[in-house]
Every structure is written in C-alpha cells, then in structure tokens.
Design a protein around this motif. Structure first.
Motif, PDB file in Angstrom:
ATOM      1  N   LYS A  47       8.147  -3.136   6.782  1.00  0.00           N
ATOM      2  CA  LYS A  47       7.262  -2.471   6.153  1.00  0.00           C
ATOM      3  C   LYS A  47       6.280  -3.008   5.075  1.00  0.00           C
ATOM      4  N   GLU A  48       5.344  -2.674   4.877  1.00  0.00           N
ATOM      5  CA  GLU A  48       4.635  -3.228   3.737  1.00  0.00           C
ATOM      6  C   GLU A  48       5.059  -3.453   2.581  1.00  0.00           C
ATOM      7  N   SER A  49       5.749  -2.393   1.886  1.00  0.00           N
ATOM      8  CA  SER A  49       6.280  -2.181   0.688  1.00  0.00           C
ATOM      9  C   SER A  49       7.557  -1.228   0.654  1.00  0.00           C
ATOM     10  N   GLU A  50       8.313  -1.650  -0.178  1.00  0.00           N
ATOM     11  CA  GLU A  50       9.265  -0.396  -0.546  1.00  0.00           C
ATOM     12  C   GLU A  50       9.664  -0.216  -1.974  1.00  0.00           C
ATOM     13  N   GLU A  51      10.176   1.104  -2.394  1.00  0.00           N
ATOM     14  CA  GLU A  51      10.489   1.043  -3.728  1.00  0.00           C
ATOM     15  C   GLU A  51      11.328   0.078  -4.237  1.00  0.00           C
ATOM     16  N   PHE A  52      11.105  -0.212  -5.570  1.00  0.00           N
ATOM     17  CA  PHE A  52      11.952  -1.346  -6.177  1.00  0.00           C
ATOM     18  C   PHE A  52      13.522  -0.960  -6.472  1.00  0.00           C
ATOM     19  N   THR A  53      14.300  -1.453  -5.902  1.00  0.00           N
ATOM     20  CA  THR A  53      15.722  -1.341  -6.153  1.00  0.00           C
ATOM     21  C   THR A  53      16.231  -2.598  -6.603  1.00  0.00           C
ATOM     22  N   ASP A  54      17.155  -2.795  -7.486  1.00  0.00           N
ATOM     23  CA  ASP A  54      17.728  -4.141  -7.703  1.00  0.00           C
ATOM     24  C   ASP A  54      19.016  -3.686  -6.764  1.00  0.00           C
ATOM     25  N   VAL A  55      19.153  -4.591  -5.868  1.00  0.00           N
ATOM     26  CA  VAL A  55      20.287  -4.624  -5.230  1.00  0.00           C
ATOM     27  C   VAL A  55      21.317  -5.737  -5.577  1.00  0.00           C
ATOM     28  N   THR A  56      22.461  -5.438  -6.251  1.00  0.00           N
ATOM     29  CA  THR A  56      23.317  -6.537  -6.463  1.00  0.00           C
ATOM     30  C   THR A  56      24.773  -6.068  -5.756  1.00  0.00           C
ATOM     31  N   SER A  57      25.350  -7.006  -5.793  1.00  0.00           N
ATOM     32  CA  SER A  57      27.035  -7.056  -5.192  1.00  0.00           C
ATOM     33  C   SER A  57      27.806  -8.145  -5.868  1.00  0.00           C
ATOM     34  N   ASP A  58      28.858  -7.777  -6.090  1.00  0.00           N
ATOM     35  CA  ASP A  58      29.892  -8.944  -6.245  1.00  0.00           C
ATOM     36  C   ASP A  58      30.735  -9.243  -5.192  1.00  0.00           C
ATOM     37  N   TYR A  92      14.058 -16.730   6.820  1.00  0.00           N
ATOM     38  CA  TYR A  92      13.781 -16.109   5.713  1.00  0.00           C
ATOM     39  C   TYR A  92      12.336 -15.470   5.370  1.00  0.00           C
ATOM     40  N   SER A  93      12.305 -14.707   4.399  1.00  0.00           N
ATOM     41  CA  SER A  93      10.771 -14.228   3.984  1.00  0.00           C
ATOM     42  C   SER A  93      10.800 -14.190   2.534  1.00  0.00           C
ATOM     43  N   ILE A  94       9.831 -14.218   1.874  1.00  0.00           N
ATOM     44  CA  ILE A  94       9.467 -14.150   0.337  1.00  0.00           C
ATOM     45  C   ILE A  94       8.711 -12.845   0.314  1.00  0.00           C
ATOM     46  N   GLU A  95       9.258 -12.013  -0.739  1.00  0.00           N
ATOM     47  CA  GLU A  95       8.578 -10.907  -1.151  1.00  0.00           C
ATOM     48  C   GLU A  95       8.057 -10.911  -2.656  1.00  0.00           C
ATOM     49  N   LYS A  96       6.937 -10.323  -2.980  1.00  0.00           N
ATOM     50  CA  LYS A  96       6.611 -10.494  -4.435  1.00  0.00           C
ATOM     51  C   LYS A  96       6.719  -9.005  -5.151  1.00  0.00           C
ATOM     52  N   ARG A  97       7.087  -8.881  -6.195  1.00  0.00           N
ATOM     53  CA  ARG A  97       7.103  -7.553  -6.819  1.00  0.00           C
ATOM     54  C   ARG A  97       5.751  -7.236  -7.343  1.00  0.00           C
ATOM     55  N   SER A  98       5.307  -6.043  -7.186  1.00  0.00           N
ATOM     56  CA  SER A  98       3.988  -5.543  -7.608  1.00  0.00           C
ATOM     57  C   SER A  98       3.952  -4.380  -7.890  1.00  0.00           C
ATOM     58  N   SER A  99       3.798  -3.632  -9.086  1.00  0.00           N
ATOM     59  CA  SER A  99       4.024  -2.536  -9.568  1.00  0.00           C
ATOM     60  C   SER A  99       5.193  -1.513  -9.035  1.00  0.00           C
ATOM     61  N   ASP A 100       6.401  -2.217  -9.175  1.00  0.00           N
ATOM     62  CA  ASP A 100       7.643  -1.623  -8.896  1.00  0.00           C
ATOM     63  C   ASP A 100       7.917  -1.567  -7.309  1.00  0.00           C
ATOM     64  N   LYS A 101       6.912  -2.341  -6.601  1.00  0.00           N
ATOM     65  CA  LYS A 101       7.319  -2.370  -4.945  1.00  0.00           C
ATOM     66  C   LYS A 101       7.372  -3.939  -4.697  1.00  0.00           C
ATOM     67  N   TRP A 102       7.755  -4.055  -3.578  1.00  0.00           N
ATOM     68  CA  TRP A 102       7.984  -5.262  -2.867  1.00  0.00           C
ATOM     69  C   TRP A 102       7.100  -5.478  -1.609  1.00  0.00           C
ATOM     70  N   LYS A 103       6.260  -6.324  -1.583  1.00  0.00           N
ATOM     71  CA  LYS A 103       5.217  -6.775  -0.740  1.00  0.00           C
ATOM     72  C   LYS A 103       5.614  -8.071  -0.247  1.00  0.00           C
ATOM     73  N   ARG A 104       5.877  -8.082   1.190  1.00  0.00           N
ATOM     74  CA  ARG A 104       6.113  -9.536   2.001  1.00  0.00           C
ATOM     75  C   ARG A 104       4.931 -10.225   1.789  1.00  0.00           C
ATOM     76  N   LEU A 105       5.108 -11.544   1.663  1.00  0.00           N
ATOM     77  CA  LEU A 105       3.912 -12.563   1.549  1.00  0.00           C
ATOM     78  C   LEU A 105       3.482 -12.792   2.941  1.00  0.00           C
ATOM     79  N   ASN A 106       2.420 -13.129   3.310  1.00  0.00           N
ATOM     80  CA  ASN A 106       1.648 -13.370   4.462  1.00  0.00           C
ATOM     81  C   ASN A 106       1.948 -14.913   4.474  1.00  0.00           C
ATOM     82  N   TYR A 107       2.012 -15.223   5.692  1.00  0.00           N
ATOM     83  CA  TYR A 107       1.988 -16.936   5.763  1.00  0.00           C
ATOM     84  C   TYR A 107       0.552 -17.426   5.920  1.00  0.00           C
ATOM     85  N   THR A 108       0.569 -18.567   5.107  1.00  0.00           N
ATOM     86  CA  THR A 108      -0.736 -19.503   4.898  1.00  0.00           C
ATOM     87  C   THR A 108      -1.177 -20.228   6.253  1.00  0.00           C
ATOM     88  N   THR A 109      -0.368 -20.207   7.214  1.00  0.00           N
ATOM     89  CA  THR A 109      -0.749 -20.910   8.408  1.00  0.00           C
ATOM     90  C   THR A 109      -0.658 -19.952   9.660  1.00  0.00           C
TER      91      THR A 109
END
Length: 170
Positions: A47-58, A92-109
């Motif tokens: 998905k393009e973005s999703e609501e920001f939730t801090d997923v943590t687990s021990d 793996y992929s990398i997402e950037k937080r933008s206004s409480d949503k995560w957006k997956r970064l596009n490849y530069t190649t």
C-alpha cells in the motif's frame, strides 16, 4: 505452407516479447509503488501508506547498532526471544514517516533488484547481525524518520508472511 508456419511462429514470438515487456514493466512499476500497466501478475505490492503505529515486541525485534546508522546504510541486530525459530530472506524495503503515515521509498534505479533466495534462520534465544547498504537501491537518505521493513516466517505458522520493523532517524 512454410510461409504460414513461419508467420505463425513469428507471431507467437512477437506476442511472447510483448507479454515479457509488460511483465518487466509491471514489476518495475510495482517496486516503485506505481499503478501497473497490464495486471498484477499474481504479485501483491505494498500500500502507498498506512497509519503510523509503533509496532514493538519483546519477543522478536530489530534494533540498529549504535553508531552504524548513516544515510548510506546501517547494521542491525535481530533478536529472537520467542519459542520458535524465525526465517528471513534478503528482501527489505525502507519507508519514510511523513505526517504520521509511512510511505515506501521508490528505487532510484530502473533495474529490478535481484534478491537472493537464501534464508537466514534466527533460532529461539539467538541474535543475528545484518548489514544493509541501501545507497544502490534508494540513494542517500535525507534527514527524517525511517523504518526498515523485513519479511519473515515464524516456525509456528509457515504459511503466513509477517513484517518486522527497525525504526531509525537521520
């Protein structure tokens, strides 16, 4: 008769070439979160973005090793405190937080990454260290909040792919 056979063979080769081109174009567009041209070809893309939730687990978590996070890469620890083993692939992929949503970064190649089929297993109670050098895929990252996303399979349910996140800031 030979001309008709050659014409049919040429037509079949042409159709295969067109479908091959559409397939590669769709894979490239899916990797960059763009709409596909022809079809999804059985792939689900994020998905393009999703609501920001801090997923943590021990039980199972990833943490960046202090002092290794740069705009070009980082080293992380995957810690498995659960009762089952967990398997990861190279993807793996990398997402950037933008206004409480995560957006997956596009490849530069324009090249589609060639991920190894290797499985990395983290046994119960173990820790694994992995290095990431993403500048070839994403370029140098700007300042901001990011998360690295890894897919994994837990031994308790091998039919379900799950997501693990490693949060970091630059």
């Amino acid at each position: 008769m030979k001309k008709i056979a050659l014409l049919l063979i040429g037509f079949a080769v042409g159709i295969c070439a067109v479908f091959g081109f559409l397939y590669r174009a769709d894979l490239s567009r899916m990797a960059n979160n763009e709409p596909v041209i022809f079809s999804t070809w059985g792939y689900d893309y994020a998905k393009e973005s999703e609501e920001f939730t801090d997923v943590t687990s021990d039980v199972l978590y990833m943490t960046p090793i202090e002092g290794t996070v740069t705009s070009r890469g980082m080293v992380i620890n995957i810690v498995n405190n659960g009762y089952t083993q967990t398997a990861f692939g190279d993807y793996y992929s990398i997402e950037k937080r933008s206004s409480d949503k995560w957006k997956r970064l596009n490849y530069t190649t324009t090249e589609i990454p060639d991920w190894n089929d290797m499985a990395y297993v983290v046994e119960s109670g173990d820790t694994m260290q992995l290095s990431f050098y993403w500048v070839d895929l994403y370029g140098e990252l700007d300042h901001g909040d990011y998360r690295l996303v890894k897919l994994y399979i837990d031994d308790s349910d091998t039919s379900e792919i799950q997501y693990l996140y490693c949060y970091f800031s630059l």
